[in-house]
Design a protein around this motif. Structure first.
Motif, short mmCIF file in Angstrom:
data_model
loop_
_atom_site.label_atom_id
_atom_site.label_comp_id
_atom_site.label_asym_id
_atom_site.label_seq_id
_atom_site.Cartn_x
_atom_site.Cartn_y
_atom_site.Cartn_z
N LEU A 1 -33.33 -1.91 -4.52
CA LEU A 1 -32.72 -1.14 -3.45
C LEU A 1 -33.75 -0.27 -2.74
CD1 LEU A 1 -30.11 -0.44 -2.00
CD2 LEU A 1 -29.78 1.42 -3.62
N ASP B 1 -35.79 -2.32 -0.48
CA ASP B 1 -35.02 -2.75 0.70
C ASP B 1 -34.97 -1.64 1.73
OD1 ASP B 1 -34.63 -5.05 -0.64
OD2 ASP B 1 -32.55 -4.62 -1.23
N ILE B 2 -34.70 -0.43 1.26
CA ILE B 2 -34.56 0.69 2.19
C ILE B 2 -35.89 0.96 2.88
CG2 ILE B 2 -34.14 3.17 2.32
CD1 ILE B 2 -31.99 2.80 0.19
N HIS C 1 -36.49 -1.58 5.46
CA HIS C 1 -35.60 -1.34 6.60
C HIS C 1 -36.21 -0.29 7.52
CE1 HIS C 1 -31.39 -1.11 8.31
NE2 HIS C 1 -32.01 -0.10 8.91
N LYS D 1 -32.22 7.84 12.14
CA LYS D 1 -31.21 6.82 12.37
C LYS D 1 -30.65 6.27 11.05
CE LYS D 1 -30.06 3.37 15.61
NZ LYS D 1 -30.50 2.58 16.76
N PHE D 2 -31.51 6.25 10.03
CA PHE D 2 -31.05 5.70 8.75
C PHE D 2 -30.06 6.62 8.06
CE2 PHE D 2 -31.19 4.50 4.34
CZ PHE D 2 -31.17 3.12 4.43
N GLY D 3 -30.29 7.93 8.23
CA GLY D 3 -29.40 8.90 7.56
C GLY D 3 -29.99 9.33 6.23
N ARG E 1 -28.41 9.94 -0.36
CA ARG E 1 -26.97 9.73 -0.44
C ARG E 1 -26.63 8.25 -0.36
NH1 ARG E 1 -24.18 12.20 4.03
NH2 ARG E 1 -23.59 10.06 4.57
N VAL E 2 -27.36 7.54 0.48
CA VAL E 2 -27.12 6.10 0.60
C VAL E 2 -27.33 5.42 -0.75
CG1 VAL E 2 -28.08 3.97 1.55
CG2 VAL E 2 -27.61 5.91 3.05
N GLN F 1 -24.51 6.28 -3.05
CA GLN F 1 -23.27 5.55 -2.72
C GLN F 1 -23.37 4.09 -3.15
OE1 GLN F 1 -22.83 6.31 1.44
NE2 GLN F 1 -21.57 8.15 1.12
N THR F 2 -24.57 3.52 -2.97
CA THR F 2 -24.73 2.12 -3.35
C THR F 2 -24.58 1.97 -4.86
OG1 THR F 2 -26.32 2.04 -1.58
CG2 THR F 2 -26.17 0.11 -2.99
N VAL G 1 -21.03 1.98 -5.85
CA VAL G 1 -20.30 0.73 -5.62
C VAL G 1 -20.20 -0.06 -6.92
CG1 VAL G 1 -20.47 -1.52 -4.52
CG2 VAL G 1 -20.88 0.55 -3.19
#
Lengths: 119, 878
Positions: free
Chosen positions: B11, B14-15, B18, B43-45, B49-50, B53-54, B57
């Motif tokens: 992850l 990947d980020i 990105h 723009k990514f934020g 936190r992302v 959140q992932t 999931v």
């Protein structure tokens, strides 16, 4: 009961992004950044998706087996993960699209007289 | 789990990719690299936190669902409190007794030694094998080492920081106003250093305490002995105590928790080199071919078990070369009580049988809880059907129901374990302190530790799954249509459920039958042991073991003493006969050797005894053929007397008189007489090989004196004591009745019989509750059917008979299965316990009748309710 309502609202919001991702991938496998770009581009840049929120959504879709991941190289020759629609995801997309259209139509139906009254 | 890991692994990558993509896009749009990077980040934020959140999931479902299930389970259980209490109590009982008995076995065989860093201490034992003929002297345990072997291992290994050896169970007489016999150990002088056990007062042994054989009379005494026998005198260090008539200087008093490295506590420790003084007749130190020293090594840091084995094997090979045809295999374990192969060989089957028996009771308890849950499942059928039709997955529902049963088993397990640990600690203390006098005081530490905790957890978990799985699968069987309708229209499902109930009850009865039969067999064995005729006249005989060499006598003085003592005994009023023997009958004192017959090389093990001529008249064992020994015959005489069975076995169809036997030492003996069979060595066994040698002056150092009397035991025993003390006032003389030796043989049978009857009783109780529950349930479920039958004119007797027959069928089937199982198990039992017949007819008839009677009673009570059904009410209410 309040928790349930809240959950449904979150579901709805998540569902929208999920729907957009599924629709985007219908055209072919893409990597994460490309998905974000495509959504932005296809909505004439109206929908400004916070790009980070893409990732929890992608993982959620993977977990539900609606999309799959494979390794590949991006347009500028970098290693990247490509996300692709699965058969299950394709089915889900048509269901979700259907639902969304009904919902949009219904909301439009409800909102129409209000606009007339204003005039 | 693995999928989750795999998905999340990259992850971060990947980020980053990105954001780099976005940055590149921004640069292409004409931003400076720095600007581009920040714009991309914006723009990514929030990256953290992302990620969170992932992660969620993947996390959220099972954890959150578990919590949901737990909360839901607690609510559901609180809604039916009577069921919850009944189930928790049944599980607490079942798990509790299992955890309790495990804590005892744990204390006996799994717990590490009570010394600092005990996990580093390894116990080394050897198993010797000989090709062809081999000779080895054994003292206590065949896995032990000789003094020279020990020194070889100590000096030439590279894996231990120290190796200690000791001779356990050394008996000595502590002089004082009331001389008494105590058990201690002769230990190598690094014993305390290797164990890292520093005495509470004074010091342990130093290297120079072992410098020369018999030269350093020093002793470390145990805390218990210091308190109980030496008056807890803090100034004792440096003073002397007298063991076997030799003065030993007390150099240390052990820490209160340290009782040695054997399950029977040691009262004192002397340097192993003092063995020559403590037991002067035994030349153990000089005998390189005698097993008498237990060996413990403290592992060096970072040494693996394989290295230890490889290193010690080299030394073993070297020692082997001194003996032709000998091979040694070493058995190396972390040191625990009872860790030698010989002891394990006995302990493992015994504890498996015990654990299995206790496990069976838990199984019955599980079946009861399953029954309760099945009965409740029919009540909850509507709820479950509703949830299924609303789209709940079956797996999810099963998980939820299992969570509920795990909650139940947890509650029961925790309750049971706490009660068990508390009560078994006290119980073992009580039992070990109330064993018959001749039993050594074993110290079992039954306090719970990690092993016990783990066992309790495992048991609780398995219990929860065991009783919960069937009801969970059964009640979530998708059969929506009919169950939604509400009543008993779902005939198929109901029938299956009833079948399950009956199968469970049948299994319960089967298991209960096995336990009760075992208890019955053991009780019969005990009864037999109480009433057995040992084949000789055991009543009216007083006996004392005089170990004169332990009390400092040399051979001439011992002979002098014994001659005077026997004269003195004959003069006691009421004494009619006096005899002496190396082993008193049934005294748990055995001697044996291997013999060969003329013209054969087969080695025949035969137990033997050295006896005076009067032994046979005193014990009432007649010489049926040939002649008795004469008073003049001693060890040099070549004549021996064999028992009838031995003669029959060794020389079938021949005249045993005049036949010869060759000892391992090469001496040849001739049979001069045949004695009648008697259970003199092992209770319940009169036919194994046995022979008598004449008594000789060599036996005076240690012998049993047997006295037949025709007066009161107290007078005679006092007379025997006085007669000894009048010759030597410092002797310790302990007189017992010969029949008291029987008690030592019976105590294990009694303990086991008591234990198994308790288990059987518990099983019976649980089982009858199960039968009762099944019958009441099926009666309450078939009220309508009964109503219809009654309305159509069936008489009440016929209805009750029908209910009885339907309910007793599973009981009968279960009972038969149980009897068959028990017939298989009983041969194992009879090989382990004295006096248990594998196919004891009384046990095999009485126990099933008793169990069936109880089951019938448990059936009859609820079945009578079927009679009270009022057809009008029954038909109206459904």
């Amino acid at each position: 009961m309040s928790t349930k309502e809240q959950q449904e609202r979150i579901e709805l919001l998540q569902g929208t992004l999920d729907l957009l991702i599924l629709r985007t991938l219908q055209l072919g496998p893409l990597h994460g950044h490309a998905i974000a770009k495509a959504i932005e581009f296809r909505s004439d840049e109206v929908l400004q998706v916070e790009q980070g929120s893409l990732y929890p959504a992608l993982h959620r879709l993977i977990k539900r087996n609606w999309i799959s991941v494979e390794a590949g190289t991006s347009e500028n020759n970098r290693r990247a993960k490509f996300y692709a629609l699965t058969a299950k995801g394709r089915k889900q997309l048509s269901v979700e699209t259907n639902k969304w259209e009904k919902l949009a139509a219904a909301i439009a139906q409800v909102l129409k007289p209000a606009r007339q009254e204003e005039r | 789990m693995t999928r989750r890991k795999k998905m999340l692994q990259q992850l971060d990558n990947d980020i980053r990719e990105h954001i780099e993509h976005e940055t590149q896009d921004n640069i292409d749009r004409g931003m400076t690299p720095e600007e581009a990077h920040y714009a991309a980040l914006r723009k990514f934020g929030n990256v953290a936190r992302v990620k969170e959140q992932t992660h969620e999931v993947w996390m959220i479902t099972w954890l959150e669902q578990l919590w949901q299930d737990v909360r839901f389970g607690v609510r559901a259980l609180r809604r039916s409190p009577s069921l919850t209490v009944a189930a928790v109590l049944a599980i607490a009982l079942g798990v509790g007794i299992n955890v309790g008995i495990f804590s005892v076995l744990n204390g006996l065989a799994l717990r590490l030694l009570p010394i600092p860093r005990a996990n580093e201490i390894l116990s080394v034992n050897q198993v010797l094998r000989f090709r062809g003929k081999g000779l080895r002297y054994i003292n206590n345990n065949s896995g032990y080492f000789s003094w020279s072997e020990y020194r070889d291992y100590r000096d030439h290994n590279h894996v231990f920081s120290g190796v200690a050896a000791y001779q356990p169970y050394v008996e000595a007489t502590l002089a004082g106003s009331n001389p008494r016999s105590i058990l201690g150990a002769a230990a190598s002088c690094n014993y305390f250093d290797v164990l890292q056990e520093s005495p509470a007062l004074g010091r342990g042994f130093g290297a120079d305490d072992c410098a020369a054989a018999g030269a350093n009379a020093v002793v470390v005494v145990s805390d218990a002995m210091w308190r109980n026998q030496l008056g807890a005198d803090r100034a004792l260090i440096g003073k002397a105590i007298v063991l076997n008539r030799v003065h030993y200087t007390v150099i240390g008093i052990a820490r209160p928790g340290f009782t040695g490295t054997e399950p029977i506590p040691s009262a004192f420790w002397v340097p192993v080199t003092m063995s020559a003084v403590l037991e002067p007749d035994e030349k153990r130190l000089a005998n390189d071919n005698m097993s008498w020293l237990a060996m413990l090594g403290r592992l060096r840091p970072q040494v693996s078990p394989e290295q230890v084995r490889a290193d010690l094997d080299v030394i073993a090979q070297r020692i082997n070369q001194q003996y032709s045809g000998r091979t040694t295999s070493l058995s190396i374990h972390t040191a625990r009580y009872l860790s030698s192969p010989e002891e394990r060989q006995f302990l493992i089957p015994v504890s498996s049988v015990i654990l299995a028996a206790f496990g069976l009771v838990l199984l019955i308890a599980c079946a009861n809880v399953t029954n309760l849950l099945l009965a409740r499942a029919s009540v909850r059928q509507k709820e479950i059907a509703l949830r299924l039709s609303l789209g709940a997955g079956r797996g999810r529902l099963v998980r939820q129901l299992l969570t509920e049963s795990l909650l139940l088993s947890m509650a029961g397990g925790i309750l049971g374990s706490i009660i068990a640990c508390w009560s078994f600690m006290r119980l073992t203390g009580f039992i070990t302190s109330h064993l018959p006098g001749d039993f050594p005081p074993i110290s079992i530490n039954a306090t719970p530790d990690l092993h016990v905790l783990f066992y309790a957890l495992l048991l609780t978990f398995c219990t929860g799954i065991a009783f919960g799985l069937v009801p969970a699968l059964q009640s979530t069987r998708p059969n929506l249509n009919s169950s939604m309708h509400g009543d008993g229209a779902a005939v198929g499902g109901k029938r299956r459920r009833r079948f399950l109930l009956k199968a469970l009850v049948g299994a319960q009865v089967a298991v209960c039958m096995v336990l009760l039969m075992a208890a019955g067999l053991l009780l019969r064995g005990l009864y037999y042991a109480q009433t057995v005729d040992p084949g000789f006249e055991i009543k009216g005989v007083a006996t004392t073991l005089l170990n004169l060499s332990h009390q400092g006598y040399d051979a001439p003085r011992a002979t002098q003493f014994m001659t005077r003592y026997v004269e003195g005994l004959s003069a006691i009023p009421g004494v009619t006969d006096v005899a002496r023997a190396e082993c008193a009958p049934l005294a748990h004192d055995f001697s044996g050797d291997h013999f060969t017959l003329q013209g054969s090389s087969e080695q025949i093990p035969i137990e033997y005894n050295h006896v005076t001529p009067s032994y046979f008249s005193l014990t009432g064992i007649p010489i049926v053929r040939g002649r008795n020994f004469t008073a003049a015959e001693t060890h040099d005489a070549s004549g021996v007397i064999v028992t009838e069975s031995t003669a029959r076995r060794l020389w079938p169809g021949q005249d045993p008189l005049g036949q010869t036997l060759r000892e391992t030492s090469g001496h040849v003996r001739t049979v001069i007489g045949i004695a009648r069979d008697a259970q003199v060595a092992h209770l319940g066994d009169s036919t194994s090989n046995y022979l008598y040698y004449p008594f000789g002056p060599e036996d005076n150092a240690r012998s049993y004196v047997l006295v037949r009397y025709a007066a009161s035991f107290n007078d005679v025993s006092n007379g025997m004591r006085t007669a000894a003390l009048s010759i030597d006032p410092n002797l310790s003389v302990d007189v017992t009745r010969l029949e008291d030796y029987l008690e030592v043989w019976r105590a294990p049978s009694r303990l086991v019989a008591w234990l198994s009857s308790t288990l059987g009783g518990l099983a019976l109780l649980l089982c009858s509750i199960g039968v009762y529950g099944m019958v009441s349930y099926s009666v309450s479920r078939s009220v309508r059917e009964i109503g219809i039958r009654l309305a159509l004119g069936a008489d009440k007797g016929a209805v009750v008979r029908l209910v009885l027959w339907q309910s007793m069928r599973p009981v009968l089937i279960g009972g038969i299965v149980g009897i068959v199982l028990c017939a298989a198990v009983s041969s194992v039992l009879s090989s382990m316990m004295f006096g248990v017949g594998a196919h004891d007819p009384i046990a095999f008839v009485a126990v099933p009748c008793f169990l069936l009677g109880v089951a019938l009673l448990a059936t009859l009570i609820p079945a009578r309710r079927a009679m009270d059904v009022d057809p009008a009410v029954a038909l109206r209410c459904e």
